[in-house]
Each structure stands twice: as structure tokens, then as C-alpha cells.
Scaffold this motif. Structure first.
Motif, PDB file in Angstrom:
ATOM      1  N   ARG A 135      21.150 -22.188  16.731  1.00 16.48           N
ATOM      2  CA  ARG A 135      21.959 -21.834  15.552  1.00 16.48           C
ATOM      3  C   ARG A 135      22.621 -20.471  15.730  1.00 16.48           C
ATOM      4  NH1 ARG A 135      17.322 -22.606  12.120  1.00 16.48           N
ATOM      5  NH2 ARG A 135      17.825 -20.581  11.251  1.00 16.48           N
ATOM      6  N   ASP A 137      23.430 -18.443  13.278  1.00 20.12           N
ATOM      7  CA  ASP A 137      23.116 -17.502  12.197  1.00 20.12           C
ATOM      8  C   ASP A 137      21.846 -16.695  12.463  1.00 20.12           C
ATOM      9  OD1 ASP A 137      21.511 -19.814  11.928  1.00 20.12           O
ATOM     10  OD2 ASP A 137      21.200 -19.405   9.794  1.00 20.12           O
ATOM     11  N   ASP A 177      12.404 -25.939  18.337  1.00 19.29           N
ATOM     12  CA  ASP A 177      12.406 -26.817  17.164  1.00 19.29           C
ATOM     13  C   ASP A 177      12.875 -26.064  15.919  1.00 19.29           C
ATOM     14  OD1 ASP A 177      11.675 -29.156  18.409  1.00 19.29           O
ATOM     15  OD2 ASP A 177       9.542 -28.997  17.875  1.00 19.29           O
ATOM     16  N   GLY A 178      12.547 -24.787  15.845  1.00 21.89           N
ATOM     17  CA  GLY A 178      12.921 -23.996  14.669  1.00 21.89           C
ATOM     18  C   GLY A 178      14.277 -23.336  14.745  1.00 21.89           C
ATOM     19  N   ARG A 180      17.058 -24.751  16.512  1.00 22.47           N
ATOM     20  CA  ARG A 180      18.167 -25.694  16.753  1.00 22.47           C
ATOM     21  C   ARG A 180      19.030 -25.818  15.498  1.00 22.47           C
ATOM     22  NH1 ARG A 180      14.144 -28.839  19.761  1.00 22.47           N
ATOM     23  NH2 ARG A 180      14.754 -28.711  21.942  1.00 22.47           N
ATOM     24  N   PRO A 181      20.275 -26.150  15.692  1.00 21.49           N
ATOM     25  CA  PRO A 181      21.135 -26.375  14.511  1.00 21.49           C
ATOM     26  C   PRO A 181      20.566 -27.465  13.632  1.00 21.49           C
ATOM     27  CG  PRO A 181      22.456 -26.196  16.503  1.00 21.49           C
ATOM     28  CD  PRO A 181      21.005 -26.257  16.943  1.00 21.49           C
ATOM     29  N   ARG A 182      20.718 -27.271  12.358  1.00 19.60           N
ATOM     30  CA  ARG A 182      20.232 -28.251  11.376  1.00 19.60           C
ATOM     31  C   ARG A 182      21.317 -29.294  11.132  1.00 19.60           C
ATOM     32  NH1 ARG A 182      18.458 -23.136   8.276  1.00 19.60           N
ATOM     33  NH2 ARG A 182      16.385 -22.833   9.131  1.00 19.60           N
ATOM     34  N   PRO A 183      20.882 -30.554  10.911  1.00 17.77           N
ATOM     35  CA  PRO A 183      21.912 -31.595  10.655  1.00 17.77           C
ATOM     36  C   PRO A 183      22.612 -31.391   9.326  1.00 17.77           C
ATOM     37  CG  PRO A 183      19.657 -32.529  10.646  1.00 17.77           C
ATOM     38  CD  PRO A 183      19.549 -31.075  10.934  1.00 17.77           C
TER      39      PRO A 183
END
Length: 183
Positions: A135, A137, A177-178, A180-183
Motif C-alpha cells: 500500500r 499510504d 498480509d497486513g 498489501r493493498p486492500r480490495p
């Protein structure tokens, strides 16, 4: 000549000479070389000692560049191997303990060894942002610390903790896992 100088330093330290008492003059005398010979190769004791430590440590890894995960696992595996080497090498443990008591020496090691390795981890994460694997951000300095933290914990603060070969991949997968970009 270089090996004779390194052997002299190791001999002095293994003989119980405190790092603060290891001088270029004493190293030269022990190695059977002139001080000028040492100064032609190293600018001073700090450069010499940092290069000695780096020569004992495993070499920095070549990163495969296939994915952020693969590169992070490779960097963490390097840290795991360094941690195992420190556990089994009385010389490395002694050198690191004494280096921290000598601010100029520790700063030199930090600047020439630790910071380039930190920068490399951040560059991998920046590439992950660019490829969409991480991500955008996030504070990448903090994320890098999250990857490094478990290895440092288990090599420095808990030297008897598990450092199994699968540990770097488990750390990388858990943290990725924490981040990565969120869908």
C-alpha cells in the motif's frame, strides 16, 4: 598483508585486549608491518575494525528481484544467517559488545553497514508500492522496522529463540498480509 593485520586484531581481542587498547601501533607491531602500511589501506582504526567485522559476516545477498516477497525473504534470511553467526562466534559477540561502547566506531559501522542495509529494505518496499504489492499510504521506514524487528529480537534480545530456516518467510508473509493493498 590484509590478512596478517586482521589476524593480529583477532589475536589481540581473543587474547583479552580491550578494543579501546587496540591501537594501530599495537596492531602493526603484532602483525609485523609498519604503521604506514596500515594507514595506506585504512584511514584509521575504525575503518579497519569495521572492515574486519564485515569480512567475518556473510556477504550481503543478491536480490532475485522477482517479487517484493522474494527480496524481503532474502534480506531476512541474510539477517538470520548473521544472527546465527553472532551466536556461534565469540569474536563477533565480543566485537559488537565492545563496538557499542565506542561511539565513533559504532557510528562508523552504523553508517557503512547498517544504514545501507536499511536503505536496501526500504528500496524493496518502495518498489512494492510502485508494483502494487505494498500500500502507498504506509510509512515505509516503519514497515521496514516491522520486517527487521523479529530478527533483531531473536538474535539480540532472545539469542536462544528459534531461528529456523523458515522463519524469514514466516515473518515476510505475516507482515505482507497486513501491508498489501486492500480490495
Amino acid at each position: 598483508m590484509e590478512q596478517a593485520v586482521f589476524d593480529a586484531v583477532v589475536g589481540l581481542l581473543e587474547g583479552g585486549v580491550p578494543l579501546g587498547d587496540v591501537s594501530i601501533e599495537r596492531i602493526a607491531r603484532t602483525a609485523g608491518v609498519g604503521k604506514a602500511t596500515i594507514y595506506r589501506r585504512w584511514s584509521g582504526k575504525e575503518d579497519l575494525l569495521v572492515e574486519l567485522v564485515r569480512s567475518i559476516e556473510p556477504p550481503d545477498p543478491e536480490l532475485p528481484g522477482t517479487s517484493v516477497r522474494d527480496d524481503l525473504v532474502m534480506l531476512l534470511e541474510f539477517m538470520r544467517r548473521r544472527g546465527l553467526a553472532k551466536r556461534t562466534s565469540a569474536l563477533l559477540r565480543n566485537m559488537f559488545a565492545q563496538m557499542q561502547a565506542h561511539p565513533r566506531l559504532w557510528e562508523h559501522y552504523h553508517r557503512t553497514a547498517i544504514e545501507p542495509r536499511r536503505r536496501r529494505g526500504i528500496e524493496v518496499l518502495e518498489r512494492g508500492v510502485a508494483t502494487g504489492e505494498v500500500r502507498a499510504d504506509l510509512d515505509l521506514d516503519l514497515v521496514n522496522d516491522l520486517f527487521i524487528g523479529p530478527l533483531l529480537l531473536r538474535t539480540v534480545l532472545q539469542p536462544d529463540a528459534d531461528l529456523s530456516p523458515d522463519f524469514p518467510a514466516r515473518v515476510a508473509d505475516t507482515i505482507l498480509d497486513g501491508v498489501r493493498p486492500r480490495p
